[in-house]
Every structure is written in C-alpha cells, then in structure tokens.
Design an enzyme around this catalytic site. Structure first.
Site, PDB file in Angstrom:
ATOM      1  N   HIS A 163       3.322 -26.607 -33.988  1.00 47.98           N
ATOM      2  CA  HIS A 163       2.097 -26.724 -33.173  1.00 47.98           C
ATOM      3  C   HIS A 163       1.079 -27.630 -33.870  1.00 47.98           C
ATOM      4  O   HIS A 163       0.357 -28.377 -33.210  1.00 47.98           O
ATOM      5  CB  HIS A 163       1.450 -25.351 -32.951  1.00 47.98           C
ATOM      6  N   HIS A 205       7.797 -22.669 -35.904  1.00 47.93           N
ATOM      7  CA  HIS A 205       7.202 -22.835 -34.568  1.00 47.93           C
ATOM      8  C   HIS A 205       5.692 -23.101 -34.700  1.00 47.93           C
ATOM      9  O   HIS A 205       5.156 -23.987 -34.028  1.00 47.93           O
ATOM     10  CB  HIS A 205       7.493 -21.556 -33.767  1.00 47.93           C
ATOM     11  N   GLY A 221       2.732 -14.955 -33.575  1.00 49.42           N
ATOM     12  CA  GLY A 221       2.142 -16.062 -34.327  1.00 49.42           C
ATOM     13  C   GLY A 221       1.161 -16.802 -33.452  1.00 49.42           C
ATOM     14  O   GLY A 221       1.179 -16.650 -32.215  1.00 49.42           O
TER      15      GLY A 221
HETATM   16  O1  GNR Z   1       4.859 -14.704 -29.635  1.00 52.14           O
HETATM   17  C1  GNR Z   1       5.666 -15.581 -29.962  1.00 52.14           C
HETATM   18  N1  GNR Z   1       6.989 -15.267 -30.087  1.00 52.14           N
HETATM   19  C2  GNR Z   1       7.911 -16.095 -30.701  1.00 52.14           C
HETATM   20  C3  GNR Z   1       9.250 -15.758 -30.586  1.00 52.14           C
HETATM   21  C4  GNR Z   1      10.216 -16.526 -31.190  1.00 52.14           C
HETATM   22  C5  GNR Z   1       9.856 -17.621 -31.952  1.00 52.14           C
HETATM   23  C6  GNR Z   1       8.528 -17.985 -32.050  1.00 52.14           C
HETATM   24  C7  GNR Z   1       7.554 -17.224 -31.439  1.00 52.14           C
HETATM   25  S1  GNR Z   1       5.888 -17.649 -31.629  1.00 52.14           S
HETATM   26  C8  GNR Z   1       5.191 -16.954 -30.183  1.00 52.14           C
HETATM   27  C9  GNR Z   1       3.679 -17.058 -30.208  1.00 52.14           C
HETATM   28  C10 GNR Z   1       3.291 -18.513 -30.156  1.00 52.14           C
HETATM   29  O2  GNR Z   1       3.322 -19.194 -29.161  1.00 52.14           O
HETATM   30  N2  GNR Z   1       2.946 -19.064 -31.292  1.00 52.14           N
HETATM   31  O3  GNR Z   1       2.625 -20.363 -31.338  1.00 52.14           O
HETATM   32 NI    NI Z   2       3.689 -21.296 -29.659  1.00 52.18          NI
END
Ligand code: GNR
Ligand code: NI
Length: 169
Positions: free
Chosen positions: A140, A136, A46
């Site tokens: 942000h 998540h 993500g």
């Molecule tokens: O790559 C990512 N792995 C992840 C693993 C568990 C829960 C959320 C994430 S998001 C992260 C990429 C990221 O920092 N997105 O903002």
């Molecule tokens: Ni993140």
C-alpha cells in the site's frame, strides 16, 4: 482516539507512493493510534496510512486470532530487508476494496526493518498470515494493491465491477 474514514478504490490516492516519515512525533503517534482503532473497528488485520488518506510510510497490524490476546504492531518507515525463496498462497482481501478477495502468492517469510513509535529502529521476522499482511501493507505504501497480483482475467473482472459500482461517486 478517533476513527478515520477509509479511502476506497478507485481513489487515486491508493496508487501514490507514500513519503518516508522524517520525524516520529506526536502527530505520527496519534496517527498510529487512530489507525489501530480504525483497523479494529473495521475489522481488519492491517491498515496502511494511505487507506486513511495520509500518504506517509506508516502501518499497523494485528494478526492474532480472535480468541487470543491482541498483538498490535505499529511500524514507521517499514522496509523488507529479506524474503524467503519459499512462497505461500493466501486468500487476501483489502479494506479499500470491499467485497472482493483473491489468492495471492508471496514469500512465506520476510524480515522487516522499521522504526517503532518511540523512533527506535527494530527488526521483525514474520511468517504465515503476519508475513502476508506486512507485505500487503508495505505494498500500500508503494501504491500496489493485491489485485495487481491476480491473473489479468480475474483482475479485469474485479475492476470492471468496481468501476461499474462506483460510477458517478
Ligand atoms: O483485513 C485484511 N485482511 C487481510 C487478509 C489477508 C491478507 C492481507 C489482509 S490485510 C486486510 C486489511 C487491509 O486492507 N490492509 O491494507
Ligand atoms: Ni489493504
């Protein structure tokens, strides 16, 4: 498509509340494709626009396993409209906080309302990894990082190390 540079902690940009997108135009569509390319390149599951220096409410995700076809989500102005009472604990990391992970407890299932890249309003129900990921990413957009959910002890330990590592940058 263009790779965009990742914003890393302790950049104060990661603590800003991102602005809603007023107009889903070609600039936003270009941002979404560049973010997808940047996410796949990292690699991550993500990415939120503030992580590429843009304080607007735009996220991309792909939580499909490596051995299955891609499932790319592009969301503008995403909003969680319901959360399950049930929670799940998952080990999270963040591309803006390289080399640190921590266990985060979040609702197991969420319903998200968003606009797609054509500007159409949509809804998605996410569970499992996708649910953790979309929460998540939306965090942000509100200046929240996964470390905010850790115990004070773990959080202080991580930030002490980060500030030491990035001193003078
Ligand atoms: O790559 C990512 N792995 C992840 C693993 C568990 C829960 C959320 C994430 S998001 C992260 C990429 C990221 O920092 N997105 O903002
Ligand atoms: Ni993140």
């Amino acid at each position: 498509m263009t790779l965009r540079a990742l914003t890393l902690v302790p950049d104060p940009l990661l603590r800003q509340v991102a602005e809603p997108v007023a107009d889903i135009d070609d600039t936003i569509r270009t941002l979404l494709s560049d973010m997808a390319e940047t996410m796949y390149d990292a690699p991550g599951i993500g990415l939120a626009a503030p992580q590429v220096g843009i304080c607007q409410r735009v996220i991309v995700m792909d939580c499909a396993p490596d051995d299955s076809p891609p499932e790319l989500w592009k969301m503008v102005n995403p909003e969680i409209i319901s959360r399950s009472d049930e929670t799940s604990k998952l080990e999270e990391g963040c591309l803006s906080i390289p080399n640190y992970t921590g266990e985060v407890i979040r609702p197991t299932e969420v319903v998200v309302q968003y606009h797609d890249e054509a500007g159409t309003e949509k809804e998605m129900t996410a569970t499992g990894l996708l649910a953790a990921c979309v929460q998540h990413e939306i965090d942000h957009l509100d200046g929240i990082l996964f470390t905010d959910y850790l115990s004070k002890l773990k959080r202080d330990m991580i930030w002490r190390k980060i500030l030491k590592e990035t001193r003078g940058r």
